[in-house]
Design an enzyme around this catalytic site. Structure first.
Site, PDB file in Angstrom:
ATOM      1  N   GLU A  68       0.801  -1.218   0.000  1.00 24.17           N
ATOM      2  CA  GLU A  68       0.000   0.000   0.000  1.00 24.17           C
ATOM      3  C   GLU A  68       0.836   1.271   0.000  1.00 24.17           C
ATOM      4  O   GLU A  68       0.525   2.231  -0.702  1.00 24.17           O
ATOM      5  CB  GLU A  68      -0.958  -0.001   1.200  1.00 24.17           C
ATOM      6  CG  GLU A  68      -2.088  -1.024   1.099  1.00 24.17           C
ATOM      7  CD  GLU A  68      -1.662  -2.452   1.397  1.00 24.17           C
ATOM      8  OE1 GLU A  68      -0.516  -2.663   1.832  1.00 24.17           O
ATOM      9  OE2 GLU A  68      -2.485  -3.372   1.188  1.00 24.17           O
ATOM     10  N   HIS A 138     -11.746  -3.996   9.619  1.00 22.99           N
ATOM     11  CA  HIS A 138     -12.336  -3.944   8.278  1.00 22.99           C
ATOM     12  C   HIS A 138     -13.595  -3.082   8.252  1.00 22.99           C
ATOM     13  O   HIS A 138     -14.402  -3.179   7.327  1.00 22.99           O
ATOM     14  CB  HIS A 138     -12.672  -5.349   7.754  1.00 22.99           C
ATOM     15  CG  HIS A 138     -11.512  -6.016   7.077  1.00 22.99           C
ATOM     16  ND1 HIS A 138     -10.292  -6.163   7.680  1.00 22.99           N
ATOM     17  CD2 HIS A 138     -11.386  -6.568   5.837  1.00 22.99           C
ATOM     18  CE1 HIS A 138      -9.475  -6.788   6.846  1.00 22.99           C
ATOM     19  NE2 HIS A 138     -10.106  -7.035   5.725  1.00 22.99           N
TER      20      HIS A 138
END
Lengths: 353, 331
Positions: A68, A138
């Site tokens: 990322e 999440h």
């Protein structure tokens, strides 16, 4: 926008509106490419990148390793050379790994070189999870953290129309843009114009006009707010719902005008209270519309704990329409009639994510 | 004496051009470090005295259109690329005439007109950014290279591995130049990398072509860079060049370690590396090969010194950014 007469809007899903906005922008700008984990899967980011891959091929829509931070830096380096990268994170929680590049580099690039090294028009899409045990890592919602830093635009589409319009605006901006898309909105259907249009940043939308109470709601909370407003209308209470659409830049005027009209303010946000967007709006009202307030501003945010997985705990985690109704009645000195729980939508999300 | 056949292949003119560039980097850096002591440059500055040959050797192997990225110790790469001494000095003085208009300071330099795109302060950032510029070149079919300069401590950051892995997968035209000066701030290699670590081996395990050179040997750095750049232009995928070198001054600031009471390196160690000064070595080589004589090199040095002196004086006298511009260029 073109000079063509507006064609009538069709009803399409949020995910298809995202896709349509992306494809229209890619058609106009050959420098746009889309990357990130799973963007070229048949499932294509919950359906939002499938069409782009079909139409523009793997040279412009391509998978990436789990990297990322470097991938964000790579997007920056490509943008500095004239490309317009779109980096997608199937969950925005993974963006924490990219904060160095996002915050130390992208947000500051234009400023820290005195405007002499150009700008970094990257677009980063992050999807916010909710429910079905998405759990502590999440289902976070990063708008408050990201909007803290000068130089980043942070937008949160709450309707199919804005999903398309904000995507197209992001893809012609001259600065980095973070689009936070709520997973619970992907199947939402609504009217979306067929033509190319860009929803300008810093312009809030009055989703429902009202006179008794202002309800500033972000992202998915707009859906809960609409249900709540419907119930309250039956009680003779007219709530004004404002969707800021962009967290930064923020349209202060639309919010303040509403507060001055209603004198009451609830902020329903998907992130936490502490140093959060709801606190920012409360501060705005306190600083600039204090005389208009007829009572304390109230915040409806995530409770101050990480999101648990167990259904029993998750069911009491999120503020819902019933929470908004209860709080609104309380602020107006009224009492709820019967069990409000019945008004909440049944979550039909089937997972796994 | 060991034979050095490759050396004679560098034309005399190029040798002299590189030496002039090396002198410019050295003289400007040294003068800026002197002036820094006056406390008028209010920006943490990481001087690269002693490491100049790495920047000059690599940049000389580039062509117009290639791009260079650097790190917190950026002056050498900026100057070697042809960045203006006046604008660098003005940046350190916090002037509107600075290369970044006084917003970035020592670690955030830019000189896009000469291909020096940017330097950033946090370790490893520009490794990824250079990789992204190479991705743009590759996607558009352009035969341009991106160069990323970084120190060996950046090889302790995850972003280095993320980036070289990606560049290898996509065969991107990036030259990763590691300036191994043996210390990260004041931390020696022994606390940062296992004994026997070969960074080139790490790079090779990611399928990069890798070479290690004496970073204080200007000709050797140039030759290795030119060789690797050729491969990059042929589409052979990314390359890693490790240049062994040494920083003369403290990590940040204008002092020698001993002046500042720093004890992480012995004075003997520093002095032994100063004996291997890249500028003196380049000069000796030029004289030995008969490219120029001592008097000509002295004249060259004097000319540069005058130019640098003029540039730093003008920079100091330049105007600061107007306060009304505080919010300009945020977006």
């Amino acid at each position: 926008m073109s000079g063509d007469a507006l064609r009538p809007a069709r009803n399409i899903k949020f995910k298809d509106a995202l896709s349509e906005g992306l494809c229209m922008a890619m058609e106009r700008d050959p420098g746009i490419f889309v990357t990130g984990i799973s963007v070229d899967y048949p499932s294509g980011i919950f359906g939002s990148t499938v069409e782009a891959l079909r139409r523009f091929g793997p040279a412009r829509v391509f998978d990436a390793p789990a990297m990322e931070n470097a991938l964000t830096g790579i997007a920056i380096g490509a943008a500095v050379m004239g490309m317009r990268p779109v980096v997608v994170h199937p969950r925005n929680d993974f963006m924490f790994l990219a904060f160095d590049q996002l915050i130390n580099v992208a947000a500051k690039w234009r400023y820290m070189y005195g405007g002499r090294a150009g700008s970094v028009p990257i677009v980063v899409r992050g999807i916010i999870g909710r429910g079905w045990g998405q759990g502590p890592t999440h289902s976070q919602s990063l708008q408050s953290v990201l909007a803290h830093f000068p130089g980043l635009a942070v937008v949160m589409p709450a309707s199919p129309e804005d999903a398309k319009g904000l995507t197209m605006a992001a893809l012609r901006a001259s600065h980095p843009v973070i689009i936070l898309e709520h997973r619970s909105l992907f199947e939402l259907t609504g009217p979306v114009p067929e033509e190319y249009y860009a929803t300008p940043f810093g312009h809030a939308k009055v989703v429902r006009p009202g006179v008794d109470l202002t309800l500033v709601a972000t992202s998915y909370m707009v859906q809960e707010a609409l249900v709540a407003a419907g119930v309250l209308a039956k009680e003779g209470i007219e709530v004004e719902i404002i969707d800021p659409r962009s967290i930064r830049p923020l349209d202060e005027e639309t919010i303040l005008a509403s507060v001055r009209k209603t004198g009451r303010l609830i902020v329903a946000d998907t992130s936490w209270e502490c140093c959060g967007f709801s606190s920012e709006i409360a501060a705005l009202a306190a600083e600039k519309a204090f005389d208009a307030l007829r009572g304390p501003v109230r915040r409806l945010s995530s409770p101050n704990c990480p999101a648990p997985v167990a259904a029993s705990l998750e069911s009491v985690l999120y503020p819902k329409a019933s929470t908004i109704v209860g709080l609104s009645l309380h602020m107006l000195g009224r009492h709820p009639q019967g069990n409000l729980r019945g008004i909440d939508a049944v979550d039909t999300f089937k997972g796994p994510y | 004496m060991k034979a050095e056949p490759a050396r004679t292949e560098i034309p005399g003119e190029l040798r002299l051009e590189m030496h002039a560039r090396l002198l410019r980097v050295r003289i400007a850096s040294r003068r800026l470090a002197e002036l820094y002591r006056e406390q008028e440059m209010r920006t943490p500055a990481h001087f690269g005295l002693g490491q100049e040959a790495v920047a000059v050797g690599v940049v000389t192997a580039l062509r117009p259109g290639d791009v260079v990225y650097s790190h917190h110790r950026a002056h050498n790469h900026y100057l070697a690329s042809g960045g203006s001494v006046y604008e660098l000095a003005a940046e350190l003085y916090g002037r509107e005439a600075g290369c970044s208009r006084g917003r970035g300071g020592s670690a955030h330099l830019t000189a896009q007109a000469v291909g020096f795109i940017a330097s950033t302060a946090i370790l490893g950032e520009t490794i990824a950014i250079a990789t992204g510029s190479a991705l743009a070149f590759s996607m558009r079919g352009e035969r341009r290279l991106a160069v990323s300069f970084f120190g060996e401590a950046a090889c302790e950051e995850g972003i280095f591995y993320e980036s070289i892995n990606y560049a290898a997968i996509r065969r991107l035209p990036v030259l990763y130049v590691c300036e191994n000066n043996l210390y990260s701030t004041e931390s020696p290699l022994s606390v940062r990398q296992p004994a026997g670590t070969e960074l080139c081996e790490r790079a090779r395990s990611f399928k990069l072509k890798a070479e290690r050179v004496d970073g204080n040997d200007l000709a050797a750095v140039y030759e290795a860079s030119a060789r690797l750049a050729d491969g990059l232009r042929r589409g052979e995928g990314p390359a890693f060049l490790e240049c062994m070198t040494y920083r003369w001054l403290e990590h940040v600031g204008p002092h020698f370690d001993h002046e500042a009471g720093r004890t992480y390196r012995s004075r003997e160690e520093v002095e032994s590396w100063m004996q291997r000064c890249p500028v003196k070595r380049s000069a000796a080589e030029i004289i030995r090969l008969g490219v120029a004589d001592e008097a000509a090199l002295a004249a060259l040095s004097n000319g540069i010194t005058r130019d640098v002196e003029d540039a730093v004086k003008r920079a100091r006298a330049a105007d600061p950014p107007p306060q009304g511009d505080l919010y300009a260029d945020v977006w």
